[in-house]
Design an enzyme around this catalytic site. Structure first.
Site, PDB file in Angstrom:
ATOM      1  N   GLY A   1      36.262 -74.375  71.179  1.00  0.00           N
ATOM      2  CA  GLY A   1      35.610 -75.692  71.189  1.00  0.00           C
ATOM      3  C   GLY A   1      35.432 -76.179  72.608  1.00  0.00           C
TER       4      GLY A   1
ATOM      5  N   GLU B   1      30.537 -65.595  64.399  1.00  0.00           N
ATOM      6  CA  GLU B   1      29.222 -65.230  64.928  1.00  0.00           C
ATOM      7  C   GLU B   1      28.403 -64.559  63.823  1.00  0.00           C
ATOM      8  OE1 GLU B   1      28.696 -64.947  68.541  1.00  0.00           O
ATOM      9  OE2 GLU B   1      30.685 -65.676  69.083  1.00  0.00           O
TER      10      GLU B   1
ATOM     11  N   VAL C   1      42.587 -67.364  76.996  1.00  0.00           N
ATOM     12  CA  VAL C   1      43.405 -67.060  75.825  1.00  0.00           C
ATOM     13  C   VAL C   1      43.687 -68.352  75.079  1.00  0.00           C
ATOM     14  CG1 VAL C   1      45.586 -66.093  75.011  1.00  0.00           C
ATOM     15  CG2 VAL C   1      44.466 -65.116  77.017  1.00  0.00           C
TER      16      VAL C   1
ATOM     17  N   LYS D   1      42.830 -60.648  74.093  1.00  0.00           N
ATOM     18  CA  LYS D   1      43.756 -61.737  74.425  1.00  0.00           C
ATOM     19  C   LYS D   1      45.194 -61.230  74.488  1.00  0.00           C
ATOM     20  CE  LYS D   1      40.796 -65.209  72.188  1.00  0.00           C
ATOM     21  NZ  LYS D   1      40.463 -65.784  70.877  1.00  0.00           N
TER      22      LYS D   1
ATOM     23  N   LYS E   1      37.958 -63.548  78.815  1.00  0.00           N
ATOM     24  CA  LYS E   1      39.054 -62.669  78.353  1.00  0.00           C
ATOM     25  C   LYS E   1      38.710 -61.198  78.527  1.00  0.00           C
ATOM     26  CE  LYS E   1      37.013 -63.691  74.092  1.00  0.00           C
ATOM     27  NZ  LYS E   1      36.850 -64.834  73.273  1.00  0.00           N
TER      28      LYS E   1
ATOM     29  N   ASP F   1      38.550 -59.186  69.676  1.00  0.00           N
ATOM     30  CA  ASP F   1      38.801 -60.404  70.460  1.00  0.00           C
ATOM     31  C   ASP F   1      40.308 -60.620  70.618  1.00  0.00           C
ATOM     32  OD1 ASP F   1      37.765 -63.309  71.291  1.00  0.00           O
ATOM     33  OD2 ASP F   1      39.395 -63.605  69.858  1.00  0.00           O
TER      34      ASP F   1
ATOM     35  N   GLY G   1      29.971 -72.318  61.817  1.00  0.00           N
ATOM     36  CA  GLY G   1      29.836 -72.037  63.247  1.00  0.00           C
ATOM     37  C   GLY G   1      31.077 -71.441  63.885  1.00  0.00           C
TER      38      GLY G   1
ATOM     39  N   GLU H   1      43.461 -69.904  82.326  1.00  0.00           N
ATOM     40  CA  GLU H   1      44.114 -70.533  81.168  1.00  0.00           C
ATOM     41  C   GLU H   1      43.195 -70.543  79.941  1.00  0.00           C
ATOM     42  OE1 GLU H   1      47.492 -71.994  81.156  1.00  0.00           O
ATOM     43  OE2 GLU H   1      46.859 -71.507  79.129  1.00  0.00           O
TER      44      GLU H   1
ATOM     45  N   VAL I   1      31.187 -75.024  76.640  1.00  0.00           N
ATOM     46  CA  VAL I   1      32.373 -75.316  77.467  1.00  0.00           C
ATOM     47  C   VAL I   1      31.950 -75.839  78.842  1.00  0.00           C
ATOM     48  CG1 VAL I   1      34.472 -74.369  78.502  1.00  0.00           C
ATOM     49  CG2 VAL I   1      33.711 -73.549  76.256  1.00  0.00           C
TER      50      VAL I   1
HETATM   51  N1  HSE Z   1      35.926 -66.154  68.608  1.00  0.00           N
HETATM   52  C1  HSE Z   1      37.168 -66.686  69.050  1.00  0.00           C
HETATM   53  C2  HSE Z   1      38.002 -67.150  67.863  1.00  0.00           C
HETATM   54  C3  HSE Z   1      37.038 -67.882  69.942  1.00  0.00           C
HETATM   55  O1  HSE Z   1      37.519 -67.144  66.733  1.00  0.00           O
HETATM   56  O2  HSE Z   1      39.157 -67.482  68.074  1.00  0.00           O
HETATM   57  C4  HSE Z   1      36.909 -67.524  71.359  1.00  0.00           C
HETATM   58  O3  HSE Z   1      37.995 -66.788  71.817  1.00  0.00           O
END
Ligand code: HSE
Length: 426
Positions: free
Chosen positions: A299, A187, A130, A202, A103, A198, A184, A127, A14
């Site tokens: 991305g 993880e 999330v 968010k 986040k 995750d 990809g 921004e 990023v």
């Molecule tokens: N690992 C997160 C997802 C991306 O799969 O949405 C980053 O927040």
């Protein structure tokens, strides 16, 4: 033209996209900002690796960057809780604006950092934290500010949406997770995605913003996708439902529901059609009604779009994207109401169905539909039930009682259904 001097913490996927855009799209970005956006410093772990930042701007001292006189705005893209929380706090203390995609830090420490930013009269914008490229934070804070938000639900994790979409096409959980890792999305250690961690981070950020509720992720009920079977996704489809891992929040009479778990949505629901690694968030406001944002939740370039928008907002003079918190409790999961899908393996003997329906009746749970096929092998049968809306506590107690029946071999699945009771009769 005024100058806004930017310091970049982290030049990965990023950060690299942000740095490239600041050079390649300089004219467009400066015109949008009404200021000259200048990258003055960048910090990386290993400055010998090829980067999208001129070598003379690269360093390794993050502590120095957040205090530097030639930085007006710190962009934090390193990720993880520490040292990022401390670096953001130090940057704010030194009167610098902060734009972050972090986040974890905002979900757990947002209230203290927003208070610090307000006290210092500087921006703290997020921004990109999330759903990457989806504009959802600024719309909730600004464009929908006149609304009382009633509901919010979203596909806020792309990895798990990729997996459940592939499972709906017949793949097993293990195979589709391996495919997500090859591509990809997932993880090597997929725990944070597949267990909903995750998504809960968010959702905490969204709940604070949409409802003004003070919340950290440990108050969010969380169930991941690791135990899902493709068979249940296929059976749900037969009943008219599509499976998604959703973050859901709803304003109730006594507080806010906030939960992350697999959900069956009616196949006609707009979120049911968001497939693959895409993200989407649906917000229901009292004035605007339902609105949906969808697009790339991760991305480099998509997330850079959000980071750069925040930088532009700061250059234009906009400060924080937050709402004042109010005294609004997060409801215990037991008090939330949903419908449920059950798949139960039972002995194929007379009277089983009566016993199962009696358990539901004992907990005041209504039965909306039933699916049972002639079993492929003698002795065992499978019953699929869809209930009407009832409290989670009743569904949980009924599950425990169903497991205790002598005719029950196992409650194979219980999946919550997000649909009004009248859905199938519409
Ligand atoms: N690992 C997160 C997802 C991306 O799969 O949405 C980053 O927040």
């Amino acid at each position: 033209m005024r100058r806004l001097r930017v310091g970049l913490l982290g030049v990965g996927v990023v950060g690299g996209s942000v740095a490239r855009a600041l050079t390649q799209k300089r004219e467009q970005l400066n015109a949008a900002a009404g200021a000259e956006l200048v990258l003055t410093r960048a910090v990386v772990r290993d400055p010998t690796k090829a980067r999208d930042v001129p070598k003379n701007l690269l360093g390794t001292d993050a502590e120095a960057l957040v205090r530097a006189d030639d930085v007006d705005l710190v962009v934090e893209l390193m990720g993880g809780e520490e040292p990022c929380r401390t670096l953001i706090d130090t940057a704010l203390t030194h009167g610098k604006h902060v734009v972050t995609a972090n986040k974890r830090v905002l979900a757990w420490h947002g209230d203290a950092l927003f208070a610090k930013a307000a006290a210092k009269n500087v921006a703290l914008r997020y921004e990109a934290a999330v759903c990457g490229g989806l504009p959802v934070i600024a719309p909730l804070a600004d464009d929908l500010a006149a609304n009382a938000i009633r509901e919010l639900r979203g596909i806020i994790n792309g990895t798990t949406n990729f997996i459940v979409t592939a499972m709906a096409a017949g793949g097993s959980y293990a195979d589709t997770l391996a495919e997500a890792q090859r591509r990809g999305f997932a993880e090597a250690d997929p725990t944070a995605d597949v267990e909903g961690i995750d998504a809960a981070d968010k959702l905490a950020i969204l709940v604070r913003l949409a409802f003004g509720a003070a919340i950290t992720p440990q108050k969010i009920f969380r169930e991941g996708i690791a135990k899902l079977e493709a068979r249940d996704i296929a059976l749900g489809r037969e009943l008219g439902y599509t499976l998604k891992l959703l973050g859901t929040a709803r304003l109730a009479a006594t507080g806010v529901e906030a939960r992350v778990h697999p959900v069956f949505l009616p196949t006609s629901h707009p979120l049911a059609r968001v497939d693959g690694a895409l993200n989407a968030v649906q917000v229901v406001g009292d004035l605007c009604g339902p609105i949906m944002f969808s697009g790339q939740g991760a991305g480099g370039d998509a997330t850079a779009s959000a980071v750069l928008a925040d930088i532009i907002h700061v250059a234009r003079g906009a400060l924080n994207t937050t709402r004042a918190t109010r005294d609004l409790p997060i409801l215990p999961m037991g008090e939330t109401r949903t419908r449920c899908y059950f798949r139960i393996a039972v002995d194929d003997v007379p009277g089983v169905f009566a016993k199962i329906t009696q358990v539901l009746a004992d907990h005041a749970i209504g039965l909306a539909s039933v699916l049972q096929r002639e079993p492929p092998q003698a002795g065992s049968a499978e019953i699929v039930l869809l209930t009407y809306s009832a409290p989670e506590s009743a569904h949980a107690a009924a599950t425990a009682d169903l497991e205790k029946l002598s005719c029950t071999r196992a409650v194979m699945a219980r999946i919550r259904v997000d649909a009004p009771d009248e859905h199938r009769h519409a």
